[in-house]
Design an enzyme around this catalytic site. Structure first.
Site: not given
Length: 430
Positions: A48, A207
């Site tokens: 970016r 997770k």
């Protein structure tokens, strides 16, 4: 023998992990070519803010047009390390549509949209690898998906967030408060400027969703995971755990029900005995304890985050994806054949440590014991300390369903003699 035409890799993101992936691809180029069977060429790096690119990259490789890089048509593998939901999801989908395999460390996206991504990969005959999404450099997902493919996993119990483990370790080893331990973690770079994802358990919950899906061959989404963070853990909790011969850890716990018909996934702080292998996991390290029917108890331990360790896991996936490109094969896709439902937290059975502020007068202990008995929760031990008409009552229970414990606490709060429920913590790993 190494073929001459290089495999082209597009790297999305060049932050802490991405910069190390780019560096290792360059410094280990010969070894990677020998292991894969073809040279690997970094074809472009999408960022970016080009001015903030880490590492020493040729200017011609850097672009702000991630979609254009992915859509070039000559890219063999896309490595996605920008994180978040969008534009990562769209870029990964575009990579599949253009015939590229994908390597990602994006746990949030996988926990939210894993089935959709797997379906898109399968539709285009592409690879989706994500070893780095859980526990950094620790080889964990591949053993679960492949090495234990012929076994039945019943439980996965682990420390999967280094930031919270560092904080709790400091509170235990130095007596630091939660605030002071968080401040140190931030100064050392273990905690982000906004640590919410870590300390409130969102990172570990993502997770846990990924681990549950792989371990139990069933779809488990982020919203299915019961989540509690560590912000309410106090020095008193740490001291009480020590008196019990325990320590406090933020645990991700994925379990198959005893009847095998459902699974549960949860993240919360818990007391675990000092004799348990996870109790010795210090600083920002991760460790995961796997219990399987045939293999027995297995433990995976190592650095769970950081640029170089995570880049190691990314490169392992990159080698696999590139080998598949050469050989015409495909790595393992989603395995959700079991389709086990996710059971409610209320069905989870464990022990509990409850600290109560009560009136220091005769009959209070009997009242409290009656409440526990009324909900079918058996008391193991009781410890009471009192001064000037006030007392603290610490109750440790035998194993009981979470729903029964919730009902017990609600009933205790209605007693005039109970001034407050100071803390509730589960006791695991026994």
């Amino acid at each position: 023998m190494v073929r001459s035409r290089p495999l082209k890799v597009a790297l999305l993101g060049c932050g802490v992990v991405g910069s190390q992936v780019a560096r290792l691809m360059t410094t280990h180029a010969d070894d990677l070519a020998a292991r894969i069977g073809a040279p690997v060429e970094l074809a472009g790096v999408a960022v970016r803010r080009p001015a903030k690119v880490r590492g020493d990259l040729p200017p011609g490789l850097v672009t702000t047009d991630a979609a254009g890089l992915v859509g070039r048509g000559d890219i063999d593998v896309v490595v996605e390390l920008i994180g978040g939901i969008e534009p990562a999801r769209s870029l990964i989908t575009a990579a599949f549509e253009n015939g590229a395999g994908v390597v990602t460390a994006n746990k949030a996206l996988l926990a939210q949209d894993g089935p959709t991504l797997h379906a898109a990969a399968a539709a285009h005959g592409a690879d989706l690898y994500f070893e780095a999404s859980v526990a950094g450099a620790i080889p964990l997902l591949r053993p679960l998906r492949e090495s234990l493919a012929g076994d039945t996993v019943n439980r996965v119990l682990g420390i999967v967030n280094g930031t919270t483990n560092f904080i709790l370790d400091r509170m235990d080893s130095t007596g630091a408060s939660y605030g002071d331990a968080l401040e140190e973690a931030t100064a050392l770079g273990y905690a982000e400027a906004d640590p919410t994802a870590d300390v409130e358990g969102f990172d570990a919950a993502a997770k846990a969703a990924i681990l549950s899906g792989i371990a139990f061959h069933s779809r488990v989404a982020l919203d299915d995971v019961h989540r509690e963070g560590i912000t309410e853990v106090t020095a008193a909790d740490i001291a009480s755990a020590r008196r019990m011969g325990c320590t406090v850890k933020l645990l991700a716990i994925c379990e198959r029900a005893q009847d095998g018909r459902s699974v549960t996934a949860r993240v919360h702080p818990a007391m675990i005995p000092l004799t348990h292998p996870l109790a010795s996991v210090r600083e920002a390290y991760n460790a995961v304890f796997v219990e399987a029917e045939a293999a027995g108890q297995l433990m995976f331990y190592g650095p769970g985050a950081g640029g170089v360790p995570t880049a190691s896991a990314v490169l392992g996936d990159l080698v696999a994806a590139c080998r598949n490109k050469i050989g015409g094969g495909r790595g393992p896709g989603e395995s959700a054949y079991a389709a086990l439902p996710v059971g409610p937290m209320g069905e989870v059975v464990t022990r509990y440590h409850i600290s109560l502020d009560v009136s220091d007068k005769p009959g209070v202990l009997a009242q409290v014991a009656t409440v526990f008995a009324g909900q079918g929760v058996s008391i193991d031990t009781v410890r009471q300390t009192g001064k000037d008409g006030e007392a603290q009552l610490v109750v440790v229970t035998h194993r009981a369903p979470d729903a029964a414990l919730v009902a017990t606490v609600e009933a205790l709060r209605r007693l005039d003699s109970v001034h407050g429920v100071a803390s509730i913590m589960r006791v695991e790993g026994e």
